[in-house]
Design a protein around this motif. Structure first.
Motif, PDB file in Angstrom:
ATOM      1  N   CYS A 285      12.883 -19.454 -11.077  1.00  0.00           N
ATOM      2  CA  CYS A 285      14.413 -19.563 -11.297  1.00  0.00           C
ATOM      3  C   CYS A 285      14.700 -21.054 -11.664  1.00  0.00           C
ATOM      4  CB  CYS A 285      14.979 -19.347  -9.653  1.00  0.00           C
ATOM      5  SG  CYS A 285      14.183 -20.844  -8.689  1.00  0.00           S
TER       6      CYS A 285
ATOM      7  N   CYS B  82      12.111 -14.833  -8.518  1.00  0.00           N
ATOM      8  CA  CYS B  82      11.319 -15.882  -8.922  1.00  0.00           C
ATOM      9  C   CYS B  82       9.850 -15.834  -8.074  1.00  0.00           C
ATOM     10  CB  CYS B  82      12.234 -17.277  -8.140  1.00  0.00           C
ATOM     11  SG  CYS B  82      11.136 -18.737  -8.415  1.00  0.00           S
TER      12      CYS B  82
ATOM     13  N   CYS C 210       9.660 -19.404  -5.476  1.00  0.00           N
ATOM     14  CA  CYS C 210      10.467 -19.512  -4.149  1.00  0.00           C
ATOM     15  C   CYS C 210      10.660 -18.019  -3.665  1.00  0.00           C
ATOM     16  CB  CYS C 210      11.426 -20.176  -4.381  1.00  0.00           C
ATOM     17  SG  CYS C 210      12.791 -19.556  -5.202  1.00  0.00           S
TER      18      CYS C 210
ATOM     19  N   CYS D 113      13.031 -23.972  -9.428  1.00  0.00           N
ATOM     20  CA  CYS D 113      11.540 -24.070  -9.807  1.00  0.00           C
ATOM     21  C   CYS D 113      11.128 -24.213 -11.046  1.00  0.00           C
ATOM     22  CB  CYS D 113      11.141 -22.479  -9.296  1.00  0.00           C
ATOM     23  SG  CYS D 113      11.382 -22.155  -7.549  1.00  0.00           S
TER      24      CYS D 113
HETATM   25 ZN    ZN Z   1      12.467 -20.278  -7.431  1.00  0.00          ZN
END
Ligand code: ZN
Ligand code: ZN
Ligand code: ZN
Length: 164
Positions: free
Chosen positions: A157, A117, A120, A160
């Protein structure tokens, strides 16, 4: 070792991470014992730090965590522990991040295929034999000997994406 039918990829934030860690340490101990290798205190401690979250961690961050209590562990010690953990398939190195992450399926031969990701930093291991097969097929056509079939896919992800 049996392969779980529905391997968890990105786990929700509120998942029982203690379970992930306990499971990883238990598997690591089994694998080391079955190969006559020792999961020394330092190796175990490094593995613990790598497993603190699903976000890959750099060697220097590991060193900082180790020395947080005033310890004087040298970088080489961390690299040696990481080499050991990688040799036993307990952690993977993600080159694009220059960081390490715990393996979800240690003890099972597989390439390292990750979804990473961008927001994050969480990484999830893609478990798909077809990727390994496609890499072997393409490589053998090219007369290429595969050393590390690493695939790092960047994106967002589920958590997110939802936050966007
Ligand atoms: Zn993420
Ligand atoms: Zn977890
Ligand atoms: Zn793995």
């Amino acid at each position: 070792m049996t392969r779980p039918k529905t391997p968890a990829l990105f786990l929700p934030e509120e998942h029982d991470h203690g379970h992930c860690v306990a499971d990883a340490i238990e598997k690591a101990e089994q694998i080391c014992a079955s190969r006559g290798s020792r999961l020394t205190k330092m190796r175990r401690r490094v593995l613990d730090i790598v497993w603190e979250s699903h976000v890959p961690v750099g060697a220097y961050d590991i060193l900082e965590r180790l020395n947080a209590g005033g310890g004087r562990t040298a970088p080489i010690t961390v690299y040696r522990a990481l080499e050991f953990l990688m040799a036993h398939g307990l952690v993977h190195r993600l080159s694009s991040l220059n960081a390490y992450t715990g393996c979800d399926l240690p003890g099972t031969p597989h390439g390292a295929h990750f979804l990473i990701c961008n927001a994050c930093g969480a990484a999830a291991e893609l478990q798909d034999d077809q990727i390994d097969r496609a890499i072997s097929r393409g490589a053998s056509k090219a007369g290429f000997a595969v050393d590390a079939p690493v695939v790092e896919v960047r994106g967002l992800c589920p958590a997110c994406r939802e936050a966007e």
